[in-house]
Design a protein around this motif. Sequence first.
Motif, mmCIF file in Angstrom:
data_model
loop_
_atom_site.group_PDB
_atom_site.id
_atom_site.type_symbol
_atom_site.label_atom_id
_atom_site.label_comp_id
_atom_site.label_asym_id
_atom_site.label_seq_id
_atom_site.Cartn_x
_atom_site.Cartn_y
_atom_site.Cartn_z
ATOM 1 N N THR A 134 -7.084 10.056 2.027
ATOM 2 C CA THR A 134 -6.272 9.196 1.168
ATOM 3 C C THR A 134 -6.849 7.795 0.991
ATOM 4 O OG1 THR A 134 -4.918 8.533 3.065
ATOM 5 C CG2 THR A 134 -4.141 10.412 1.757
ATOM 6 N N THR A 135 -7.939 7.480 1.690
ATOM 7 C CA THR A 135 -8.587 6.172 1.560
ATOM 8 C C THR A 135 -10.079 6.365 1.360
ATOM 9 O OG1 THR A 135 -6.959 5.045 2.952
ATOM 10 C CG2 THR A 135 -9.085 3.967 2.685
ATOM 11 N N GLN A 148 -4.472 -0.710 7.744
ATOM 12 C CA GLN A 148 -4.082 0.693 7.900
ATOM 13 C C GLN A 148 -4.015 1.113 9.368
ATOM 14 O OE1 GLN A 148 -7.033 2.527 5.330
ATOM 15 N NE2 GLN A 148 -5.518 2.746 3.694
ATOM 16 N N SER A 160 -2.508 6.738 6.830
ATOM 17 C CA SER A 160 -3.656 6.936 5.959
ATOM 18 C C SER A 160 -4.681 7.844 6.638
ATOM 19 C CB SER A 160 -4.304 5.597 5.614
ATOM 20 O OG SER A 160 -4.744 4.960 6.805
ATOM 21 N N LEU A 219 -8.650 -3.996 4.661
ATOM 22 C CA LEU A 219 -7.884 -2.785 4.372
ATOM 23 C C LEU A 219 -7.836 -1.885 5.599
ATOM 24 C CD1 LEU A 219 -6.414 -0.820 2.473
ATOM 25 C CD2 LEU A 219 -8.661 0.029 1.759
ATOM 26 N N TYR A 220 -8.973 -1.704 6.252
ATOM 27 C CA TYR A 220 -9.046 -0.852 7.436
ATOM 28 C C TYR A 220 -8.154 -1.393 8.549
ATOM 29 C CZ TYR A 220 -11.034 1.516 11.504
ATOM 30 O OH TYR A 220 -11.196 2.237 12.659
ATOM 31 N N THR A 239 -3.127 7.511 -3.025
ATOM 32 C CA THR A 239 -4.535 7.388 -2.655
ATOM 33 C C THR A 239 -4.998 5.968 -2.933
ATOM 34 O OG1 THR A 239 -4.795 9.644 -3.514
ATOM 35 C CG2 THR A 239 -6.799 8.488 -2.834
ATOM 36 N N ILE A 240 -5.806 5.443 -2.019
ATOM 37 C CA ILE A 240 -6.301 4.073 -2.158
ATOM 38 C C ILE A 240 -7.820 4.101 -2.243
ATOM 39 C CG2 ILE A 240 -6.443 1.789 -1.082
ATOM 40 C CD1 ILE A 240 -3.770 2.588 0.350
ATOM 41 N N TYR A 241 -8.342 3.502 -3.290
ATOM 42 C CA TYR A 241 -9.783 3.349 -3.489
ATOM 43 C C TYR A 241 -10.094 1.854 -3.461
ATOM 44 C CZ TYR A 241 -9.438 8.139 -5.251
ATOM 45 O OH TYR A 241 -9.193 9.488 -5.370
ATOM 46 N N THR A 242 -11.130 1.483 -2.741
ATOM 47 C CA THR A 242 -11.479 0.064 -2.680
ATOM 48 C C THR A 242 -12.959 -0.130 -2.960
ATOM 49 O OG1 THR A 242 -11.494 -1.931 -1.305
ATOM 50 C CG2 THR A 242 -11.779 0.174 -0.157
ATOM 51 N N LEU A 269 0.810 -1.215 0.000
ATOM 52 C CA LEU A 269 0.000 0.000 0.000
ATOM 53 C C LEU A 269 0.845 1.267 0.000
ATOM 54 C CD1 LEU A 269 -2.734 -1.026 2.621
ATOM 55 C CD2 LEU A 269 -2.940 -1.073 0.127
ATOM 56 N N ASP A 317 -8.903 8.408 6.376
ATOM 57 C CA ASP A 317 -10.180 8.057 5.742
ATOM 58 C C ASP A 317 -11.233 9.141 5.917
ATOM 59 O OD1 ASP A 317 -10.924 7.810 8.393
ATOM 60 O OD2 ASP A 317 -11.337 5.661 8.310
#
Length: 349
Positions: free
Chosen positions: A189-190, A151, A162, A147-148, A137-140, A132, A164
Motif C-alpha cells: 500500500t506504500t 507510518q 501500511s 512518510l516512513y 494506496t500512497i505513492y511518494t 493518510l 511497503d
Amino acid sequence: MPLISFAKALRDSEHLTRRHLLLGNGFSIACRPNIFVYGKLFEQADFSKLSPSAKKVFKALDTQDFEKVIKALRDAKAVLSAYDGVSKKLLTTLQEDADGLRELLVQTIASSHPERPNEIAEHEYAACRDFLSNFNTIYTLNYDLLLYWTQMHNEDGVDPTSDDGFRKPEDDYDVNYVTWEPVNSHQQTTWFLHGALHLFDAGIEIQKYTWVNTGIRLIEQIRDALKLDYFPIFVAEGTSNEKLIRIRHNDYLAKAYRSFSEIGGGLFIYGHSLAKNDDHYLKCIEKGKITNLYIGIYGDPETPSNKAIIARANKMVSARASKISSSRRRRADLSVSFFDAGSAKVWEK
C-alpha cells in the motif's frame, strides 16, 4: 478560480471505490520548511568535491534546483560533443559534475535530515496519520524518511496499517535488514516511486534499513553507508526520460511504476507542481484508469506557478479525451478538481 476545501474534495470522492495519494516535496516542506526546500539544501551542500564551476552553474541559471542543473550539465555535454575542438577534459568535467550533483543531493538530504523520529511532535504524527488514512494506496516522489516514520509511529504492540512490501529474507532471517520481493508486493500500500534514503540496491536484492533490527538510528545507518560510498535507490536525473530509464532498470522502481500505471478511481496529488521532469508519471495519469483527479494548490491560484499547475492538469484532461477518441479501448473521461492544500492540515490539527 475558487478552490474547494480538502474536506469537500473527500466528500466529492466518496462514491469512488478507491482513493489513492501522490505526494511531492510539498509534503515534506509543510512539515519542515527549514530543511526540505531546495534553497535550504543548496545552502547546506558541500560542493568541495566538484569542479569550481559546478556551483556557478546554479547562479548562471538563477536556480537552486539540483535537478535543473543536472539536466543543464548533461544537455551542455550533449551539445558540445557535436562541436569539433571541444576538449575531452571539459566533456568529462560536465559529466562528472552532473553525476556528482546527484550524489551530493543525497548526501545533503541525509546530513540535514532530522536525527530522530521524536523530533516530529506527537500532534504532527497524529495529524499526518489522519490525512493518510483517507487513502487506499500512497505513492511518494520524496526521498526523506518522514512518510516512513509516520507510518511506523504507532503505540507499542500496534502493527502499522501500511505495507511497503519489505520482509525478513526467508533464507537468512537473522540479517539486520529487510528485503523486497515482487511476490510480497500484491498487498503493498506504500510505494517510493523515486526511491528513498533508506532503500538500497544490493545487487541481488533490494534492502531496507530499519531501526528495529539494529538499534541504530536509521539516519545514522544511512550516513555510515554513504561514507562507504553505498548509495540508496535515488532517482534524481534531470529529465523525465532519464528518470524513466533509471526506473526501468531497477526491479523495485519498475514495479512501483507499473503499480501506479494500473490504479483506477480517484487520485489526490499533494505537494507536487506537476513539473515536466516528472512527466513519466503524469503521462501514466493521462493514459490510465483514474477517473477523478484532485490536485492541491498552495496559495493564490493566479500566481504564475499555480497557473502552470492548472494548465498542466487541464492538459491531462485533454490528453485523456484525445486518447479516448483515437482508441478502440473503452476509457473513462478524466475529471479534475483543485483543492486548497492548506486546508488539508497535513501536519497540524
